[in-house]
Motif scaffolding. Structure first.
Motif, mmCIF file in Angstrom:
data_model
loop_
_atom_site.group_PDB
_atom_site.id
_atom_site.type_symbol
_atom_site.label_atom_id
_atom_site.label_comp_id
_atom_site.label_asym_id
_atom_site.label_seq_id
_atom_site.Cartn_x
_atom_site.Cartn_y
_atom_site.Cartn_z
ATOM 1 N N THR A 1 8.188 -19.217 5.952
ATOM 2 C CA THR A 1 8.324 -17.775 6.158
ATOM 3 C C THR A 1 7.651 -17.001 5.042
ATOM 4 O O THR A 1 6.935 -16.016 5.288
ATOM 5 N N LYS A 2 7.867 -17.435 3.797
ATOM 6 C CA LYS A 2 7.228 -16.775 2.662
ATOM 7 C C LYS A 2 5.717 -16.864 2.786
ATOM 8 O O LYS A 2 4.995 -15.891 2.510
ATOM 9 N N LEU A 3 5.222 -18.020 3.222
ATOM 10 C CA LEU A 3 3.774 -18.190 3.365
ATOM 11 C C LEU A 3 3.220 -17.221 4.404
ATOM 12 O O LEU A 3 2.172 -16.602 4.180
ATOM 13 N N ILE A 4 3.913 -17.080 5.532
ATOM 14 C CA ILE A 4 3.469 -16.143 6.566
ATOM 15 C C ILE A 4 3.371 -14.733 5.988
ATOM 16 O O ILE A 4 2.378 -14.012 6.176
ATOM 17 N N ASN A 5 4.397 -14.335 5.257
ATOM 18 C CA ASN A 5 4.419 -13.001 4.643
ATOM 19 C C ASN A 5 3.263 -12.840 3.658
ATOM 20 O O ASN A 5 2.562 -11.822 3.657
ATOM 21 N N GLN A 6 3.057 -13.849 2.818
ATOM 22 C CA GLN A 6 2.022 -13.771 1.791
ATOM 23 C C GLN A 6 0.620 -13.774 2.397
ATOM 24 O O GLN A 6 -0.277 -13.085 1.907
ATOM 25 N N LEU A 7 0.419 -14.558 3.449
ATOM 26 C CA LEU A 7 -0.897 -14.593 4.081
ATOM 27 C C LEU A 7 -1.257 -13.235 4.674
ATOM 28 O O LEU A 7 -2.400 -12.771 4.540
ATOM 29 N N LEU A 8 -0.297 -12.587 5.297
ATOM 30 C CA LEU A 8 -0.564 -11.261 5.860
ATOM 31 C C LEU A 8 -0.876 -10.257 4.752
ATOM 32 O O LEU A 8 -1.770 -9.413 4.889
ATOM 33 N N PHE A 9 -0.159 -10.368 3.648
ATOM 34 C CA PHE A 9 -0.417 -9.490 2.491
ATOM 35 C C PHE A 9 -1.792 -9.774 1.897
ATOM 36 O O PHE A 9 -2.567 -8.861 1.597
ATOM 37 N N ASN A 10 -2.111 -11.061 1.742
ATOM 38 C CA ASN A 10 -3.413 -11.437 1.169
ATOM 39 C C ASN A 10 -4.570 -10.981 2.048
ATOM 40 O O ASN A 10 -5.614 -10.546 1.550
ATOM 41 N N ILE A 11 -4.384 -11.096 3.356
ATOM 42 C CA ILE A 11 -5.417 -10.627 4.288
ATOM 43 C C ILE A 11 -5.636 -9.123 4.117
ATOM 44 O O ILE A 11 -6.771 -8.636 4.099
ATOM 45 N N SER A 12 -4.532 -8.387 3.969
ATOM 46 C CA SER A 12 -4.640 -6.935 3.753
ATOM 47 C C SER A 12 -5.398 -6.621 2.469
ATOM 48 O O SER A 12 -6.261 -5.736 2.435
ATOM 49 N N CYS A 13 -5.073 -7.359 1.414
ATOM 50 C CA CYS A 13 -5.743 -7.141 0.124
ATOM 51 C C CYS A 13 -7.238 -7.440 0.222
ATOM 52 O O CYS A 13 -8.069 -6.685 -0.305
ATOM 53 N N ALA A 14 -7.583 -8.522 0.908
ATOM 54 C CA ALA A 14 -8.993 -8.887 1.056
ATOM 55 C C ALA A 14 -9.738 -7.868 1.922
ATOM 56 O O ALA A 14 -10.900 -7.542 1.661
ATOM 57 N N GLY A 15 -9.059 -7.343 2.937
ATOM 58 C CA GLY A 15 -9.666 -6.327 3.786
ATOM 59 C C GLY A 15 -9.977 -5.056 3.015
ATOM 60 O O GLY A 15 -11.064 -4.472 3.143
ATOM 61 N N LEU A 16 -9.030 -4.616 2.188
ATOM 62 C CA LEU A 16 -9.260 -3.438 1.346
ATOM 63 C C LEU A 16 -10.426 -3.676 0.397
ATOM 64 O O LEU A 16 -11.277 -2.805 0.199
ATOM 65 N N ALA A 17 -10.454 -4.886 -0.186
ATOM 66 C CA ALA A 17 -11.498 -5.217 -1.147
ATOM 67 C C ALA A 17 -12.885 -5.160 -0.523
ATOM 68 O O ALA A 17 -13.860 -4.740 -1.160
ATOM 69 N N GLU A 18 -12.980 -5.533 0.732
ATOM 70 C CA GLU A 18 -14.275 -5.580 1.416
ATOM 71 C C GLU A 18 -14.716 -4.215 1.941
ATOM 72 O O GLU A 18 -15.895 -3.850 1.850
ATOM 73 N N VAL A 19 -13.771 -3.440 2.463
ATOM 74 C CA VAL A 19 -14.128 -2.221 3.190
ATOM 75 C C VAL A 19 -14.226 -0.987 2.290
ATOM 76 O O VAL A 19 -15.100 -0.128 2.493
ATOM 77 N N LEU A 20 -13.359 -0.872 1.294
ATOM 78 C CA LEU A 20 -13.368 0.341 0.466
ATOM 79 C C LEU A 20 -14.679 0.544 -0.301
ATOM 80 O O LEU A 20 -15.179 1.682 -0.360
ATOM 81 N N PRO A 21 -15.277 -0.515 -0.877
ATOM 82 C CA PRO A 21 -16.582 -0.288 -1.525
ATOM 83 C C PRO A 21 -17.657 0.156 -0.534
ATOM 84 O O PRO A 21 -18.559 0.933 -0.904
ATOM 85 N N MET A 22 -17.567 -0.306 0.707
ATOM 86 C CA MET A 22 -18.512 0.139 1.724
ATOM 87 C C MET A 22 -18.404 1.648 1.930
ATOM 88 O O MET A 22 -19.419 2.347 2.080
ATOM 89 N N ALA A 23 -17.166 2.157 1.922
ATOM 90 C CA ALA A 23 -16.965 3.592 2.113
ATOM 91 C C ALA A 23 -17.691 4.399 1.035
ATOM 92 O O ALA A 23 -18.351 5.407 1.322
ATOM 93 N N VAL A 24 -17.570 3.928 -0.214
ATOM 94 C CA VAL A 24 -18.231 4.630 -1.319
ATOM 95 C C VAL A 24 -19.744 4.477 -1.217
ATOM 96 O O VAL A 24 -20.495 5.435 -1.439
ATOM 97 N N LYS A 25 -20.203 3.290 -0.869
ATOM 98 C CA LYS A 25 -21.644 3.038 -0.742
ATOM 99 C C LYS A 25 -22.278 3.967 0.280
ATOM 100 O O LYS A 25 -23.427 4.414 0.125
ATOM 101 N N LEU A 26 -21.515 4.311 1.325
ATOM 102 C CA LEU A 26 -22.027 5.181 2.380
ATOM 103 C C LEU A 26 -21.785 6.667 2.094
ATOM 104 O O LEU A 26 -22.034 7.509 2.952
ATOM 105 N N GLY A 27 -21.295 6.973 0.906
ATOM 106 C CA GLY A 27 -21.217 8.362 0.484
ATOM 107 C C GLY A 27 -19.874 9.046 0.601
ATOM 108 O O GLY A 27 -19.771 10.251 0.342
#
Length: 301
Positions: free
Chosen positions: A171-197
Motif C-alpha cells: 500500500t505504501k508503495l502504491i502511494n509513493q509511486l503515485l507521488f513520485n509520478i506526480s513529482c516527475a511530471g512537474l519536473a518535466e512539464v514546468l520547465p517547458m512552460a517557462v521555455k515557451l514564455g
C-alpha cells in the motif's frame, strides 16, 4: 499500560514517533547509532539500550523506523540484532518503508523463531510525525493489529488495517509511486512552460488551483519558485520505491510503463548530482536540458 515498548531508529520520523508513544504512557526502551536522539528521549523518560539485541531482550513490543531494506535486515538478523535478543512471542512492527518481497522473507525467518512480525509503513513528513498525524498502513495478523493499536494511535490519526503481512508495504508503495509520478511530471512539464514564455508564478497559480493540482504541486511548486530543494525526502533515498516497483513488475509480469519512465527521471537526477535534493529537485534535470529555470522573477533594484 503494562506493555513495554522498544523503538529502534530515531531519525527524522522515528524520534517523534517514539516520543509520542512515550507521551502516551508506554514505558520505552530506545536505540539508535546516533547518540543525540537517544539522549533526547532519555531526557524525556525513555531507557537507553546498547544494541538492537539489548532492546529486544527487555520489551514486549518492538517498533523499528529505518531507512532501507538492507538496514532492516542487518538490525534484525545481524550481529547483536533483534533476533539474537528476542524471546519467543515478541511482537516486532516495522514502520520502515522497505521492499515488499524481502518483507515476506523477513516474516518467514522470524516466524521460525517464534517472533510475531508486522509491516506498518507510515506516510507523512516530519511535521506530521511531530503532531502524531501520520497515516499508518498495517500488514499482519488482525488480532495482532488490534493488540498494538493503542501504540499506533499514539503516532497517527489514520490507522488502516490493510491485510496480511506485506500488505502495508504494498500500500505504501502504491502511494509513493503515485507521488513520485506526480513529482516527475512537474519536473518535466514546468520547465517547458517557462521555455515557451509563460510566467512561472502565474503557471503556479493555475496548477495549484486547477485540475492539474496535486499534493506534489502544492508542496514543491512554492519551494521551487524560491529555489529551495531542501525540504522532503532526498531523491537518492526515495529511489528505493522505484527499485521495489521494478522487482514486483519483473516477478509478477506486471507492465508499468509510466513508473518506468519516472524511474528514468530519478536515475538522471541522481547521475547528474541532484540525489541529495528533495524530489522537487527532479526539475533541475529538465531545467538544465532546456536552459531555463522555474523561479520567481527577481525584483529590479
Amino acid at each position: 499500560m503494562t506493555e513495554k515498548i522498544g523503538f529502534i531508529g530515531l531519525g527524522t520520523m522515528g524520534k517523534w514517533m517514539a516520543l509520542n508513544m512515550l507521551k502516551a504512557g508506554f514505558p520505552m526502551r530506545v536505540y539508535d547509532i546516533n547518540p543525540a536522539p537517544v539522549r533526547f528521549l532519555a531526557g524525556q523518560g525513555a531507557e537507553a539500550a546498547k544494541s538492537p539485541a539489548d532492546v529486544a531482550a527487555g520489551v514486549d513490543w518492538l517498533f523499528m523506523s529505518l531507512p532501507d531494506t538492507e538496514l532492516v535486515e542487518r538490525v534484525v538478523f545481524g550481529e547483536n540484532g533483534v533476533a539474537l535478543g528476542a524471546k519467543p512471542g515478541l511482537i516486532l512492527v516495522d514502520l520502515s518503508t522497505i521492499s515488499y518481497i524481502p518483507t515476506l522473507e523477513i516474516n518467514r525467518r522470524l516466524k521460525e523463531k517464534g517472533i510475531l512480525f508486522a509491516d506498518a509503513p507510515v506516510s507523512g513528513m516530519e511535521a506530521r510525525a511531530k503532531e502524531a498525524k501520520i497515516t499508518v498502513m498495517f500488514g499482519g495478523d488482525e488480532g495482532l493489529f488490534q493488540k498494538v493499536r493503542p501504540a499506533l494511535d499514539a503516532i497517527g490519526n489514520q490507522i488502516v488495517y490493510m491485510g496480511e503481512v506485506g500488505s502495508g508495504q504494498l500500500t505504501k508503495l502504491i502511494n509513493q509511486l503515485l507521488f513520485n509520478i506526480s513529482c516527475a511530471g512537474l519536473a518535466e512539464v514546468l520547465p517547458m512552460a517557462v521555455k515557451l514564455g509563460l510566467d512561472p508564478e502565474k503557471v503556479a497559480q493555475v496548477v495549484t488551483t486547477g485540475t492539474g493540482r496535486s499534493f506534489a504541486a502544492d508542496f514543491f511548486i512554492p519551494l521551487t519558485l524560491e529555489n529551495r530543494f531542501d525540504e522532503g525526502y532526498p531523491v537518492k533515498s526515495a529511489y528505493k520505491d522505484m527499485i521495489s516497483a521494478a522487482e514486483i513488475s519483473a516477478h509478477k509480469s506486471i507492465p508499468l510503463p509510466v513508473v518506468n519512465a519516472t524511474a528514468v527521471t530519478f536515475q538522471m537526477a541522481i547521475s547528474e548530482g541532484y540525489g541529495e535534493m528533495s524530489k522537487g529537485g527532479l526539475i533541475r534535470v529538465f531545467e538544465r536540458l532546456l536552459g531555463t529555470e522555474f523561479r520567481k522573477k527577481k525584483e529590479a533594484k
